[in-house]
Design a protein around this motif. Sequence first.
Motif, PDB file in Angstrom:
ATOM      1  N   LYS A 262       0.820  -1.222   0.000  1.00 53.35           N
ATOM      2  CA  LYS A 262       0.000   0.000   0.000  1.00 53.35           C
ATOM      3  C   LYS A 262       0.853   1.271   0.000  1.00 53.35           C
ATOM      4  O   LYS A 262       0.375   2.350  -0.367  1.00 53.35           O
ATOM      5  CB  LYS A 262      -0.907   0.036   1.240  1.00 53.35           C
ATOM      6  N   TYR A 263       2.116   1.128   0.407  1.00 53.04           N
ATOM      7  CA  TYR A 263       2.976   2.304   0.530  1.00 53.04           C
ATOM      8  C   TYR A 263       3.981   2.449  -0.617  1.00 53.04           C
ATOM      9  O   TYR A 263       4.830   3.336  -0.590  1.00 53.04           O
ATOM     10  CB  TYR A 263       3.730   2.271   1.857  1.00 53.04           C
ATOM     11  N   VAL A 264       3.889   1.570  -1.587  1.00 53.37           N
ATOM     12  CA  VAL A 264       4.792   1.674  -2.744  1.00 53.37           C
ATOM     13  C   VAL A 264       4.574   3.024  -3.435  1.00 53.37           C
ATOM     14  O   VAL A 264       3.444   3.398  -3.761  1.00 53.37           O
ATOM     15  CB  VAL A 264       4.542   0.528  -3.748  1.00 53.37           C
ATOM     16  N   GLY A 265       5.656   3.769  -3.626  1.00 50.18           N
ATOM     17  CA  GLY A 265       5.579   5.065  -4.288  1.00 50.18           C
ATOM     18  C   GLY A 265       5.183   6.208  -3.386  1.00 50.18           C
ATOM     19  O   GLY A 265       5.120   7.354  -3.828  1.00 50.18           O
ATOM     20  N   LYS A 266       4.922   5.915  -2.104  1.00 55.18           N
ATOM     21  CA  LYS A 266       4.542   6.957  -1.149  1.00 55.18           C
ATOM     22  C   LYS A 266       5.742   7.322  -0.270  1.00 55.18           C
ATOM     23  O   LYS A 266       6.689   6.539  -0.152  1.00 55.18           O
ATOM     24  CB  LYS A 266       3.375   6.483  -0.285  1.00 55.18           C
ATOM     25  N   PRO A 267       5.705   8.498   0.373  1.00 51.57           N
ATOM     26  CA  PRO A 267       6.842   8.946   1.191  1.00 51.57           C
ATOM     27  C   PRO A 267       7.234   7.946   2.285  1.00 51.57           C
ATOM     28  O   PRO A 267       8.415   7.775   2.576  1.00 51.57           O
ATOM     29  CB  PRO A 267       6.336  10.259   1.804  1.00 51.57           C
ATOM     30  N   GLN A 268       6.240   7.279   2.874  1.00 52.40           N
ATOM     31  CA  GLN A 268       6.546   6.337   3.955  1.00 52.40           C
ATOM     32  C   GLN A 268       7.021   4.977   3.427  1.00 52.40           C
ATOM     33  O   GLN A 268       7.415   4.104   4.219  1.00 52.40           O
ATOM     34  CB  GLN A 268       5.310   6.107   4.840  1.00 52.40           C
ATOM     35  N   GLY A 269       6.969   4.795   2.113  1.00 53.56           N
ATOM     36  CA  GLY A 269       7.312   3.499   1.533  1.00 53.56           C
ATOM     37  C   GLY A 269       8.721   3.045   1.872  1.00 53.56           C
ATOM     38  O   GLY A 269       8.960   1.868   2.156  1.00 53.56           O
ATOM     39  N   GLU A 270       9.665   3.974   1.825  1.00 57.24           N
ATOM     40  CA  GLU A 270      11.056   3.651   2.148  1.00 57.24           C
ATOM     41  C   GLU A 270      11.172   3.119   3.577  1.00 57.24           C
ATOM     42  O   GLU A 270      11.824   2.093   3.831  1.00 57.24           O
ATOM     43  CB  GLU A 270      11.924   4.906   1.979  1.00 57.24           C
ATOM     44  N   ARG A 271      10.549   3.810   4.502  1.00 61.96           N
ATOM     45  CA  ARG A 271      10.602   3.423   5.913  1.00 61.96           C
ATOM     46  C   ARG A 271       9.954   2.052   6.135  1.00 61.96           C
ATOM     47  O   ARG A 271      10.505   1.193   6.829  1.00 61.96           O
ATOM     48  CB  ARG A 271       9.883   4.493   6.738  1.00 61.96           C
ATOM     49  N   VAL A 272       8.791   1.842   5.516  1.00 65.50           N
ATOM     50  CA  VAL A 272       8.074   0.576   5.670  1.00 65.50           C
ATOM     51  C   VAL A 272       8.895  -0.585   5.113  1.00 65.50           C
ATOM     52  O   VAL A 272       9.011  -1.641   5.744  1.00 65.50           O
ATOM     53  CB  VAL A 272       6.695   0.643   4.978  1.00 65.50           C
ATOM     54  N   MET A 273       9.472  -0.397   3.926  1.00 59.09           N
ATOM     55  CA  MET A 273      10.240  -1.481   3.314  1.00 59.09           C
ATOM     56  C   MET A 273      11.479  -1.832   4.142  1.00 59.09           C
ATOM     57  O   MET A 273      11.823  -3.008   4.294  1.00 59.09           O
ATOM     58  CB  MET A 273      10.652  -1.119   1.882  1.00 59.09           C
ATOM     59  N   TYR A 274      12.124  -0.809   4.696  1.00 61.50           N
ATOM     60  CA  TYR A 274      13.307  -1.099   5.522  1.00 61.50           C
ATOM     61  C   TYR A 274      12.903  -1.852   6.781  1.00 61.50           C
ATOM     62  O   TYR A 274      13.541  -2.835   7.158  1.00 61.50           O
ATOM     63  CB  TYR A 274      14.042   0.189   5.905  1.00 61.50           C
ATOM     64  N   PHE A 275      11.840  -1.372   7.454  1.00 64.27           N
ATOM     65  CA  PHE A 275      11.383  -2.044   8.670  1.00 64.27           C
ATOM     66  C   PHE A 275      10.960  -3.482   8.380  1.00 64.27           C
ATOM     67  O   PHE A 275      11.216  -4.389   9.186  1.00 64.27           O
ATOM     68  CB  PHE A 275      10.216  -1.282   9.301  1.00 64.27           C
ATOM     69  N   LEU A 276      10.321  -3.687   7.257  1.00 63.06           N
ATOM     70  CA  LEU A 276       9.895  -5.040   6.880  1.00 63.06           C
ATOM     71  C   LEU A 276      11.108  -5.956   6.756  1.00 63.06           C
ATOM     72  O   LEU A 276      11.131  -7.065   7.309  1.00 63.06           O
ATOM     73  CB  LEU A 276       9.119  -5.010   5.565  1.00 63.06           C
ATOM     74  N   ALA A 277      12.136  -5.488   6.033  1.00 61.90           N
ATOM     75  CA  ALA A 277      13.355  -6.285   5.874  1.00 61.90           C
ATOM     76  C   ALA A 277      13.997  -6.561   7.225  1.00 61.90           C
ATOM     77  O   ALA A 277      14.433  -7.685   7.510  1.00 61.90           O
ATOM     78  CB  ALA A 277      14.333  -5.562   4.952  1.00 61.90           C
ATOM     79  N   ASP A 278      14.042  -5.543   8.067  1.00 66.06           N
ATOM     80  CA  ASP A 278      14.706  -5.693   9.359  1.00 66.06           C
ATOM     81  C   ASP A 278      13.944  -6.641  10.286  1.00 66.06           C
ATOM     82  O   ASP A 278      14.565  -7.384  11.059  1.00 66.06           O
ATOM     83  CB  ASP A 278      14.873  -4.330  10.034  1.00 66.06           C
ATOM     84  N   THR A 279      12.617  -6.634  10.221  1.00 64.97           N
ATOM     85  CA  THR A 279      11.865  -7.562  11.066  1.00 64.97           C
ATOM     86  C   THR A 279      12.134  -9.008  10.648  1.00 64.97           C
ATOM     87  O   THR A 279      12.219  -9.898  11.497  1.00 64.97           O
ATOM     88  CB  THR A 279      10.346  -7.288  11.018  1.00 64.97           C
ATOM     89  N   TYR A 280      12.288  -9.248   9.353  1.00 62.91           N
ATOM     90  CA  TYR A 280      12.668 -10.601   8.912  1.00 62.91           C
ATOM     91  C   TYR A 280      14.036 -10.971   9.489  1.00 62.91           C
ATOM     92  O   TYR A 280      14.246 -12.100   9.963  1.00 62.91           O
ATOM     93  CB  TYR A 280      12.714 -10.683   7.389  1.00 62.91           C
ATOM     94  N   PHE A 281      14.976 -10.019   9.423  1.00 65.19           N
ATOM     95  CA  PHE A 281      16.325 -10.282   9.925  1.00 65.19           C
ATOM     96  C   PHE A 281      16.293 -10.570  11.430  1.00 65.19           C
ATOM     97  O   PHE A 281      16.919 -11.526  11.901  1.00 65.19           O
ATOM     98  CB  PHE A 281      17.239  -9.090   9.636  1.00 65.19           C
ATOM     99  N   GLN A 282      15.566  -9.748  12.178  1.00 61.19           N
ATOM    100  CA  GLN A 282      15.498  -9.915  13.625  1.00 61.19           C
ATOM    101  C   GLN A 282      14.833 -11.228  14.010  1.00 61.19           C
ATOM    102  O   GLN A 282      15.153 -11.805  15.055  1.00 61.19           O
ATOM    103  CB  GLN A 282      14.731  -8.742  14.261  1.00 61.19           C
ATOM    104  N   ARG A 283      13.957 -11.716  13.140  1.00 61.31           N
ATOM    105  CA  ARG A 283      13.286 -13.002  13.403  1.00 61.31           C
ATOM    106  C   ARG A 283      14.106 -14.182  12.883  1.00 61.31           C
ATOM    107  O   ARG A 283      13.677 -15.327  12.963  1.00 61.31           O
ATOM    108  CB  ARG A 283      11.909 -13.010  12.747  1.00 61.31           C
TER     109      ARG A 283
END
Length: 274
Positions: free
Chosen positions: A58-79
């Motif tokens: 839902k955030y692709v192309g939106k200002p928050q998209g960068e933040r969401v994608m990074y957090f998503l990647a990091d949550t996978y890493f932390q798990r």
Amino acid sequence: MRLLAPILLLTIALQSCSEYQKVLKNEDVKAKYDLAQKFYEEGDMKRANRLFEQIAPKYVGKPQGERVMYFLADTYFQRKDFNMAGYQFERFVKSYPKSEKVAEASFYGAKSYFELSPSYSLDQTDTDKALAKLQNFINAYPDSEYFDEANAMAKELTTKKEKKAYEIAKQFNKLGEFDFSFLTPAVAAFDNFISDYPGSIYREDAMYYRFESATQYALNSFQVLQKPRLKEAQEHYATLKKQYPNTKYAKKADDLIEKVNNELEGSTQQLEAK
């Protein structure tokens, strides 16, 4: 009073769980974003990950998209879901090449593949991939705070690959004790190892066992083939002593070269007698 604290914690946990289930099921993207960030900051990566997964498209192309994608990647890493973490960090780098987080994402993407690298005795495809990613990071970000850690991981993976190559050659050497036909591939494998890994911690070992394999092969050859093979063994001994004058294999190597020299001398005398 002693019961109040556990009861209070249980009440908070139930409320949090109820809130999570409610937000998870509704269509309010902003509510999901806020709760995902809250869970992320609290270290609840499982629930944060689930919410970020839902809202990322839902955030692709939106200002928050960068933040969401990074957090998503990091949550996978932390798990410790390193397959998905590596994939998502790569997506982040491709999607946001100018981000201030791109170096960090490149590092953690490479580290994800590092974590997937198996034991040296198994297939090393993931190790090769991790080494490539780490080398790309090292080349691209020499001033990064993660540079030293990346170098250390690359060295560990290189040593793992060295160990695999060395153990394969050593296995041929071992099999040669029962079947001399394995000694030819043993010498070839040690040759390749010494050429491919000039700075390896196993270099001295490889040089000794190459000499040992060549010696045993020569000593067990037909007489008509012995002389050139004995001379080759002498050359391997000379290389070992030149590279490692005080080699830890000195006693074993000296005993073997004595057999080689004696055999060569005997062979020469027989030829002269003819």
